[in-house]
Enzyme design. Structure first.
Site, PDB file in Angstrom:
ATOM      1  N   ASP A 134       3.796  11.028  -5.422  1.00 44.46           N
ATOM      2  CA  ASP A 134       4.930  10.410  -4.718  1.00 44.46           C
ATOM      3  C   ASP A 134       6.025  11.387  -4.314  1.00 44.46           C
ATOM      4  OD1 ASP A 134       6.428   8.276  -3.653  1.00 44.46           O
ATOM      5  OD2 ASP A 134       7.527   8.033  -5.516  1.00 44.46           O
ATOM      6  N   ILE A 158      -1.197   1.706   1.732  1.00 43.03           N
ATOM      7  CA  ILE A 158      -2.643   1.830   1.663  1.00 43.03           C
ATOM      8  C   ILE A 158      -3.207   0.525   1.125  1.00 43.03           C
ATOM      9  CG2 ILE A 158      -4.509   2.898   0.322  1.00 43.03           C
ATOM     10  CD1 ILE A 158      -3.714   4.565   2.693  1.00 43.03           C
ATOM     11  N   CYS A 188      -6.770  -4.601   9.628  1.00 41.44           N
ATOM     12  CA  CYS A 188      -5.613  -5.468   9.907  1.00 41.44           C
ATOM     13  C   CYS A 188      -5.895  -6.359  11.112  1.00 41.44           C
ATOM     14  CB  CYS A 188      -4.360  -4.637  10.174  1.00 41.44           C
ATOM     15  SG  CYS A 188      -3.547  -3.990   8.696  1.00 41.44           S
TER      16      CYS A 188
END
Length: 377
Positions: A134, A158, A188
């Site tokens: 991160d 993700i 998507c």
């Protein structure tokens, strides 16, 4: 060494130590990512929390000159809390986003990456590696996408086939030439629910985020929250889950694979009024182990004050007035004045008028006058 066989051994070991998903990617330049980061920078869409330049974030060999491949890992976290306490009048509660439930994921993933790194060194003594979670230069999401962990959804997360988007990501850059895995197909499709539902229109379009408008970012800032966002954050103390909770790919996704990520309900959904008077030591003792504490107590307290205004919680008036009169931090005093105005009782307006007489900070005075404007509505 037979790196094909060794890759299988690494995968098997990752399962032994509790890594939910592992993938392998080339260490080639992330050309599309670099262009996107440069575009984000030019548009002013970055949060400011990013580490490194677009070049450093997209070129693995800048971090490890001998880089040949990247190992990406994912750990699933829960989406549902057992025995979640209810927020009710007189005992209003705030909420930390799911990614901040349980022990700080940075620490948990670093432990896994350290174990994985030790395994690599044991079998390849001359190995070179650099791991990050991160806060490193590389984009965890771009690496995970290339490594076949999941696809990058329109919500800029993700999305894995197994766990939805409720996963933490980390990676190891190494000089071992592991064969890359195949990326996962984007699915998507025509769905645009996350973009349409974002409370602040931070998702400019599918896959493009204006971090300056994202509630997850805004809850971490330390200054006065811009007024247009104050009615949007609700009772959020840290982070925002909206673009994940509305995602059809996350329906019925709730994994409790790691005890470390199980939330303490009183930490993940704390009462708001006690937060207003918590000391630095008390804050660290109660919240210090979660990722949502990294910016300290000030943003959390500011957000708690806004949440009490959102609820128009009259039982908080005395404590809010005390803060407005005595707290040394201008952001806290000014935010209190705004929320007292929203609560809107005669006592609130009288307290603001009295505080104005003693206040000398221009920003706080501005917020106090803004709070009084609610009386006129």
């Amino acid at each position: 060494m037979d790196y094909h066989q060794f890759k299988d051994e690494v995968i098997a070991y990752s399962k032994e130590i509790g890594i939910d998903k592992i993938g392998f990617a080339s260490a080639d330049v992330f050309g599309e990512l670099k262009a996107r980061l440069q575009r984000q920078q030019a548009l002013g869409y970055q949060s400011g929390f990013e580490k490194g330049s677009p070049e450093e974030r997209a070129e693995p060999d800048r971090l490890l000159p001998e880089a040949q491949s990247i190992i990406s890992i994912a750990l699933a976290y829960p989406s549902k809390m057992e025995n979640a306490p209810k927020s009710k009048k007189g005992e209003r509660r705030g909420v930390f986003a799911r990614a901040s439930w349980g022990r700080d994921y940075h620490d948990v993933l670093r432990d896994k990456l350290n174990q994985l790194g030790a395994f690599l060194k044991q079998h390849v003594p001359e190995v070179e590696l650099k791991s990050m979670v991160d806060t490193g230069e590389l984009s965890d999401r771009a690496v995970a996408e290339r490594a076949g962990i999941g696809f990058s959804g329109k919500n800029c997360a993700i999305i894995t086939p197994e766990f939805g988007s409720y996963v933490y990501l980390g990676e190891i850059v190494t000089n071992i030439p592991f064969a890359p895995d195949e990326p996962v197909d984007d699915s998507c499709g025509d769905c645009n629910i996350c973009v349409d539902t974002c409370p602040t229109d931070a998702l400019v379009q599918g896959g493009q985020l204006n971090a300056q408008r994202c509630i997850a970012f805004l809850t971490q800032t330390k200054d006065f929250l811009p007024e247009e966002f104050r009615t949007k954050i609700g009772n959020r103390l840290y982070g925002c889950d909206t673009c994940q909770t509305v995602c059809p790919k996350n329906k019925k996704k709730d994994f409790h694979n790691h005890e470390e990520f199980e939330p303490d309900p009183e930490v993940a959904k704390p009462q708001l009024i006690p937060l207003l008077s918590v000391s630095n030591r008390e804050f660290k003792e109660k919240f210090g182990s979660i990722s949502g504490s990294w910016r300290g107590k000030k943003p959390i307290q500011r957000n708690a004050i806004l949440a009490l205004g959102h609820y128009r919680e009259e039982s908080a008036i005395d404590e809010l007035v005390r803060l407005m009169e005595k707290d040394p931090r201008p952001v806290i005093r000014g935010t209190v004045a705004y929320s007292l105005g929203k609560i809107g009782t005669p006592v609130c307006f009288q307290a603001i008028e009295q505080a104005i007489e003693k206040e000398d900070n221009e920003q706080v005075l501005y917020e106090m006058k803004k709070g009084l404007q609610f009386e006129e509505r």
